[in-house]
Design a protein around this motif. Structure first.
Motif, PDB file in Angstrom:
ATOM      1  N   UNK B 240      56.767  22.093  -5.896  1.00 11.84           N
ATOM      2  CA  UNK B 240      55.686  22.460  -5.153  1.00 11.84           C
ATOM      3  C   UNK B 240      54.473  22.086  -5.488  1.00 11.84           C
ATOM      4  N   UNK B 241      53.599  21.447  -4.882  1.00 18.23           N
ATOM      5  CA  UNK B 241      52.509  20.786  -5.280  1.00 18.23           C
ATOM      6  C   UNK B 241      51.143  21.649  -4.750  1.00 18.23           C
ATOM      7  N   UNK B 242      51.333  22.702  -4.223  1.00 19.67           N
ATOM      8  CA  UNK B 242      50.216  23.520  -3.556  1.00 19.67           C
ATOM      9  C   UNK B 242      49.093  23.711  -4.678  1.00 19.67           C
ATOM     10  N   UNK B 243      49.377  23.714  -5.868  1.00 16.22           N
ATOM     11  CA  UNK B 243      48.550  24.191  -6.873  1.00 16.22           C
ATOM     12  C   UNK B 243      47.307  23.212  -7.153  1.00 16.22           C
ATOM     13  N   UNK B 244      47.743  21.898  -6.629  1.00 19.24           N
ATOM     14  CA  UNK B 244      46.960  20.573  -7.072  1.00 19.24           C
ATOM     15  C   UNK B 244      45.538  20.871  -6.313  1.00 19.24           C
ATOM     16  N   UNK B 245      45.566  21.411  -4.978  1.00 15.11           N
ATOM     17  CA  UNK B 245      44.443  21.785  -4.437  1.00 15.11           C
ATOM     18  C   UNK B 245      44.367  22.971  -3.869  1.00 15.11           C
ATOM     19  N   UNK B 246      44.016  23.932  -4.368  1.00 18.06           N
ATOM     20  CA  UNK B 246      44.603  25.377  -4.013  1.00 18.06           C
ATOM     21  C   UNK B 246      43.627  25.482  -2.786  1.00 18.06           C
ATOM     22  N   UNK B 247      44.261  26.287  -1.725  1.00 21.77           N
ATOM     23  CA  UNK B 247      43.679  26.335  -0.700  1.00 21.77           C
ATOM     24  C   UNK B 247      43.205  24.995   0.269  1.00 21.77           C
TER      25      UNK B 247
END
Lengths: 373, 332
Positions: B240-247
């Motif tokens: 889950x790489x969502x945290x790399x560029x939140x939003x």
């Protein structure tokens, strides 16, 4: 050159200086190991034991890695004697792997190892030679710089081989990016299969080929007309032309020989050790050849020893990673890089002052002797 | 006093016995080239192993492969030392498992992303095409220009499988959607070339693409950065790489390699290790789309409902997703 200047003794040049360079590299590496919180003495003990033990295959694997580096080191050295910097070993090895694949896929159910091995040696040398000769031709006849073309040829080789593997070779029974295993009957056995007194390793008789080829390179460079022509072109292409040597022709021939030497690494890796063609199998060994040749001073004997050292570092590094998990492969790479750095790139750092010291001492002595006499 | 000492000694001895009993399972992982901190496939195995360690306090051994010569050597050493299960990440290691596993019939092996048909091997593969279909559908729903992009790492069948699933998903939502596909390269450096990843993403944006999915290992980082800078959506892969560029990351196509690793360790611990093929798709939650606090502002309730609907239909078999590897082509 100054006629008074005496050369420093051979043992200083070929033994003392490389040894001190190694010590310096290990000293700096110790700092790195200390920073990550491990005991450097213990780490080097693990590394040395890992590379030299006889009970779980340390020395055998060292020799297996060294076999690769001897071939690629010789390839760089031969080109270097003609003043050419062959950075294309990686691509030449890779394309030579295709020769193994084609021969084995076509013939491994009909021929046994005795017939197969010579064919493989010729095939790999031929494919490597072609991949080396083309940049040689471009340098000699079209003036494209060999460094640039050999680098570009590495990329062409990689793209070409990926294509061949994925689209054709893997579909003949392998995995998505590998070929199938060659039929065991057609492959030369590994040492531990020949005699159970050898521990398990990938070491195989190709190392004898590597040593034989090293001797042949020595003969070629220092005992043949071609070798003389190569060295003449290397030291001064204009003078070579004046002496009646077709420098362009020599460049093409030298690059073909260089490519053939690199290509023979595929005998060890693709034919014997892995017994299948794997995506990206050279994995930097072609580039490592540059460091090996540099450290071995472009002499076959030096190259064999340098290859042993780099082989030992590969194997010792594996054991280090295995025994001390906090030492990651990146740290192992740093240690290896430091050795390359101090023996190759920073060669003159120690060599200059030490050779000067010995030379000054020799001169002082001869003056003293003259004064007394 | 003496009694207290004696009590303490027995307590220590007992805890030592307990530790010894636990130490009887010696799990291990062998990562493929790329290393355990690749933020993607190998790291997923690593985090699975770490999760197991945290939960049960049982240590594991691992090794990062850096050259071909190591593969056999390391696996053999693990086996000789009696590690079990030996979890082997990456399809390129499969032929070695096929060679080593028969010599150690009492040890358990797990191959991830590859199938090895032996009595002591569990093979775990994922239906990446199903997960890619789902994120492809979401991409097409979110695209204003009806143009979505795919950037693969190295051009190999496994990655074409991602691209093919993605294309099907996008076309399922919008038959006329433009799906641009680019591979980063043909050499292993394509897995770790964020600069080129960024360039490819920029080229796709110029052609109108506004959602891009990268299945490219470390190259993806460059793709996500470029997308975030250009105000476009990116879709992550494997972890889950969502945290790399939140939003700014629309979602991630998650491949639960971590669960595969953790389950293997746990099954060994509980003595219920099973063998044979495990195919993890949407139904098994082996692949999924990631929805967390970092991207929840980007998808509406309606989007979620639509995607869930597609997911259910794939699980039920109402939507058939073509697998590139079945035919070696993306004709469906």
């Amino acid at each position: 050159m100054n006629p008074v200047m005496a050369e420093s003794p051979a043992w200083v040049r070929v033994a003392l200086i490389p040894f001190l360079q190694l010590v310096l590299a290990l000293a700096i590496s110790s700092l790195v190991v200390l920073i990550i919180g491990e005991d450097p003495i213990h780490a080097f003990q693990v590394m040395i034991r890992g590379a030299t033990n006889t009970d779980f295959g340390g020395i055998s694997n060292t020799l297996y890695y060294a076999t690769n580096f001897i071939f690629t080191g010789l390839a760089v050295a031969v080109a270097f004697h003609a003043g050419l910097f062959n950075i294309g070993g990686e691509g030449q090895v890779y394309v030579a792997g295709l020769a193994v694949a084609l021969l084995c896929l076509a013939l491994d159910s009909t021929l046994n190892a005795w017939f197969m091995a010579p064919l493989i040696i010729i095939g790999t040398a031929l494919f490597g030679a072609i991949w080396g000769a083309v940049p040689g031709y471009l340098q000699a006849r079209r003036g494209s710089h060999i460094v640039v073309t050999t680098i570009m040829f590495n990329y062409i080789a990689m793209a070409f081989m990926s294509y061949m593997l994925v689209e054709y070779i893997s579909k003949l029974g392998g995995n998505s990016t590998d070929s199938r295993y060659w039929n065991a009957e057609a492959v030369i056995p590994k040492m531990h299969e020949i005699s159970s007194s050898f521990p398990y390793s990938l070491l195989n008789p190709t190392i004898l080929l590597a040593l034989g080829v090293s001797a042949a390179v020595w003969v070629l460079i220092w005992r043949t007309r071609l070798g003389f022509a190569i060295r003449t072109v290397g030291s001064n292409p204009e003078a070579a032309k004046y002496a009646g040597i077709d420098a362009g022709r020599i460049i093409i021939i030298t690059m073909a020989i260089s490519g053939a030497l690199a290509g023979m690494m595929a005998v060890n890796e693709v034919y014997a050790a892995q017994s299948r063609l794997i995506l990206n199998f050279p994995n930097g060994a072609g580039f490592m050849g540059i460091a090996v040749a540099l450290m071995g001073r472009n002499h076959p004997v030096g190259i064999v020893f340098a290859a042993l050292l780099f082989g030992a570092m590969n194997q010792g590094g594996t054991e280090l990673q295995f025994e001390i998990p906090s030492i990651s492969p990146q740290v192992v790479l740093v240690i290896q890089a430091l050795v390359v750095f101090f023996t190759g790139a920073l060669d003159q750092l120690l060599r200059g002052p030490i050779e000067n010291w010995f030379q000054r001492r020799a001169i002082a002595r001869s003056q003293q002797a003259a004064a007394q006499g | 006093m003496r009694a207290a000492l004696k009590k303490m000694a027995t307590a220590i001895a007992m805890s030592a016995v307990a530790v010894a009993a636990q130490a009887e399972i010696k799990p291990s992982v062998i990562y493929d080239m790329g290393g355990k901190f690749d933020r993607s496939f190998n790291q997923a195995s690593y985090s699975g192993a770490e999760a197991f360690k945290k939960e049960h306090g049982i240590n594991y051994t691992d090794f990062e492969i850096t050259n071909e010569g190591q593969r056999e050597q390391v696996m053999l050493r693990f086996a000789q030392r009696g590690y079990s299960p030996i979890v082997v990440a990456g399809f390129q290691q499969a032929p070695i498992v096929a060679k080593i596993a028969p010599q150690f019939p009492h040890l358990n092996f797990v191959t991830i992303d590859a199938v090895v048909d032996l009595p002591n091997v569990r093979s775990v593969i994922f239906k990446e095409h199903e997960g890619s279909f789902l994120v492809g559908a979401l991409a097409a729903m979110k695209s204003k220009n009806n143009a979505v992009g795919f950037i693969g790492g190295m051009d190999i069948p496994l990655i074409r499988k991602f691209g093919c699933g993605y294309e099907q998903g996008a076309k399922f939502v919008n038959k006329d959607a433009l799906v641009m596909q680019n591979m980063t390269g043909t050499t292993p450096s394509a897995w770790n070339d964020p600069t080129r990843g960024g360039e490819l993403a920029r080229a796709q944006f110029e052609k109108g693409v506004d959602v891009v999915f990268a299945a490219a290992g470390g190259t993806g980082v460059g793709v996500y950065q470029t997308a975030a800078d250009a105000g476009k959506y990116a879709i992550g892969v494997d972890s889950n790489q969502n945290y790399l560029h939140p939003g700014k990351m629309l979602t991630s196509m998650v491949k639960r390699v971590d669960l595969a690793t953790k389950n293997a360790f746990e099954d060994e611990k509980n003595g219920e290790f099973s063998y044979g093929l495990q195919v993890l798709g949407l139904a098994e939650e082996g692949v999924a789309w990631a929805l967390d606090e970092h991207n929840k502002g980007l998808v509406t309730e309606e989007d979620i409902k639509k995607i869930e609907d597609i997911r259910q239909k794939i699980i039920a078999g109402e939507i058939k997703v073509h697998n590139y590897e079945d035919t070696g082509s993306c004709t469906y």
